[in-house]
Design an enzyme around this catalytic site. Sequence first.
Site, PDB file in Angstrom:
ATOM      1  CG  LEU A  22      -2.045  -1.270   1.393  1.00 25.02           C
ATOM      2  CD1 LEU A  22      -2.900  -1.062   2.562  1.00 25.02           C
ATOM      3  CD2 LEU A  22      -2.772  -1.019   0.139  1.00 25.02           C
ATOM      4  N   GLY A  23       1.930   1.367   0.697  1.00 28.38           N
ATOM      5  CA  GLY A  23       2.987   2.312   0.643  1.00 28.38           C
ATOM      6  C   GLY A  23       4.192   1.961   1.143  1.00 28.38           C
ATOM      7  N   GLY A  25       8.142   3.764   2.748  1.00 23.78           N
ATOM      8  CA  GLY A  25       8.979   4.644   3.342  1.00 23.78           C
ATOM      9  C   GLY A  25      10.624   4.498   3.473  1.00 23.78           C
ATOM     10  CG  HIS A  26      13.132   7.452   4.583  1.00 26.08           C
ATOM     11  ND1 HIS A  26      13.623   7.770   3.413  1.00 26.08           N
ATOM     12  CD2 HIS A  26      12.418   8.589   4.940  1.00 26.08           C
ATOM     13  CE1 HIS A  26      13.283   9.060   2.989  1.00 26.08           C
ATOM     14  NE2 HIS A  26      12.615   9.579   3.901  1.00 26.08           N
ATOM     15  CG  PHE A  27      14.166   3.385   8.100  1.00 28.04           C
ATOM     16  CD1 PHE A  27      15.371   3.195   7.693  1.00 28.04           C
ATOM     17  CD2 PHE A  27      13.889   4.485   8.710  1.00 28.04           C
ATOM     18  CE1 PHE A  27      16.601   3.921   7.378  1.00 28.04           C
ATOM     19  CE2 PHE A  27      15.030   5.622   8.557  1.00 28.04           C
ATOM     20  CZ  PHE A  27      16.161   5.350   8.101  1.00 28.04           C
ATOM     21  CE  LYS A  45       5.358   2.461   9.911  1.00 26.96           C
ATOM     22  NZ  LYS A  45       5.013   3.815  10.690  1.00 26.96           N
ATOM     23  CG  ASP A 139       5.091  13.424  10.444  1.00 31.87           C
ATOM     24  OD1 ASP A 139       5.402  14.482   9.926  1.00 31.87           O
ATOM     25  OD2 ASP A 139       5.139  12.371   9.958  1.00 31.87           O
TER      26      ASP A 139
END
EC number: 2.7.11.1
Length: 765
Positions: A22-23, A25-27, A45, A139
């Site tokens: 689905l997506g 990120g960096h890590f 995640k 954030d």
Amino acid sequence: MAGFKRGYDGKIAGLYDLDKTLGRGHFAVVKLARHVFTGEKVAVKVIDKTKLDTLATGHLFQEVRCMKLVQHPNIVRLYEVIDTQTKLYLILELGDGGDMFDYIMKHEEGLNEDLAKKYFAQIVHAISYCHKLHVVHRDLKPENVVFFEKQGLVKLTDFGFSNKFQPGKKLTTSCGSLAYSAPEILLGDEYDAPAVDIWSLGVILFMLVCGQPPFQEANDSETLTMIMDCKYTVPSHVSKECKDLITRMLQRDPKRRASLEEIENHPWLQGVDPSPATKYNIPLVSYKNLSEEEHNSIIQRMVLGDIADRDAIVEALETNRYNHITATYFLLAERILREKQEKEIQTRSASPSNIKAQFRQSWPTKIDVPQDLEDDLTATPLSHATVPQSPARAADSVLNGHRSKGLCDSAKKDDLPELAGPALSTVPPASLKPTASGRKCLFRVEEDEEEDEEDKKPMSLSTQVVLRRKPSVTNRLTSRKSAPVLNQIFEEGESDDEFDMDENLPPKLSRLKMNIASPGTVHKRYHRRKSQGRGSSCSSSETSDDDSESRRRLDKDSGFTYSWHRRDSSEGPPGSEGDGGGQSKPSNASGGVDKASPSENNAGGGSPSSGSGGNPTNTSGTTRRCAGPSNSMQLASRSAGELVESLKLMSLCLGSQLHGSTKYIIDPQNGLSFSSVKVQEKSTWKMCISSTGNAGQVPAVGGIKFFSDHMADTTTELERIKSKNLKNNVLQLPLCEKTISVNIQRNPKEGLLCASSPASCCHVI
């Protein structure tokens, strides 16, 4: 659980099936997944710990601690944390509407203020909750606000930069996204924790009503300058009150920024529900929000599914664990709440006629008698084979209601008719004599609209069997492509266009109809329900993939292979109504063909005995052999096994009370081409022939018993009413609410229910 320490690729510990990404990120990578036990979709995640430095590792575990702390209807719920040597898996609530950034980008000039007000109030409500728990997000941005369209909500996610704070003490860590970060964070100064979230709220509101960020220049340096100078322009179409609220939040000096209390009381936000989610209780904040009945039913279901014992479940809930036990509990609980709330909404908005239709096509969200569930699952040990999720899925239709269709489609499940009730059995027809003309047997499903069309064809039917469904909570009947005969049966209300799309369907088929049984049949149904209860497992459409897996293994052990997934073992082959037993079984352990001696083939003689009388000479429960002297008879036996297995799939039980050694074989060879059926060459099914006075039982595949011993008590009463059931050559059998008619004609060339002649067959169209 045994599989908890095994590999985590593709299937996390046997608990989750990972799907598409689905997506990224960096890590971390966020993947769509399915909770195996409940079938619920979740977001996972996946964080690669090998790529994290010391600071990033600290942020990671801080995120986990904060997400465990904040449990709010407008915050994406953390269900479970799975920590391995190299990866950390966070099991999260899955949104169905994308994030707010994509939504805003579809509106060049922003949303209308009424809609923006609705979403912004929910975000403020969630942040206010976090700050009361002394958790700062740090954030906040539209990308971290997720839409839940079915609930009409937005929820905060990604607490990767969140942290605990103490009032009056400042934080020092610089984190967040440039375009949404407060000036004091970008400067690297100490800052007041709540104030930085207030700034980010101002940026979000600006984007909602304007369609673009307030601070976004050609490069980061210019953007940083605009933020430090706090220069931005509000479009003219924005109302004065909304502009004032934005100005109150986007203040360079943190001390001059509005507090959350001032924001909530601002005139622009008046008249809007700050959190519609409070009406839903989804996600479930605490197990204490459930009723005692719902709580106990969920625990019972988890115990039956081998998730954990009752003490372990209660202990995990009371200590607020985030393991597979609590994750399973809350996923089940939230489904119950969601189904109940959706049902309430439909009830309020629907007309009386619609309510009636919904009641007929929906399942209850819970049951009042847990004993039903125990009977359900103990009746068929197949549900407990190998995987822990099967029993819970089998009970799913009883406790939680029907799964959404989207779930079933995503899992690509093939559903079979749901038959909740004891295994079916037949009452032999009053008269079944050989005829000389070549005829064919017509297997069809009748409906009132097409009776006229059926009458136009001159056909002399020697007998007609009407199968009747018993009322049940599982009243959905869907077609199955892999069942060669049963795929003609489809649900009431299904479009004819969809039905006609199946190229393999016979031309003479009509829809199911509802009708009333004769008084004798009603009396019979009452006694069966009173004495035996439910015999099938009420497995729902959700069980097809996993349950079929275990059933295929069981079939393989029994010497049979099929090209379709089998239903529950309770839908096995049949016994007669009079004797309560008589179930078909494999011819031998190796699946070979039994051959009867000539004396066996010729013994007895005569025609099948009538349902109300006759002189059966065979021993109760005796299984007769059906074989011929030639290879063609072996082929007929194999073909018979194909059809019998098809009938088996819908709990269609064919039993016969016949004279001595009367043969009873079904041969669909010349009528249909069952291209999807593959039966081993030496496999055959033997039909059970039992005497009228006893309750003989023959085990089906796997040795499972479907009839209780006390069925013999009703034999006398059933014999008394057989003449009523067989009136006009119509045999009526209880199914569940709907009626299936099997019209049988004897073909002397092929043979049909022949007495002493070579093995007989019936033809199915």
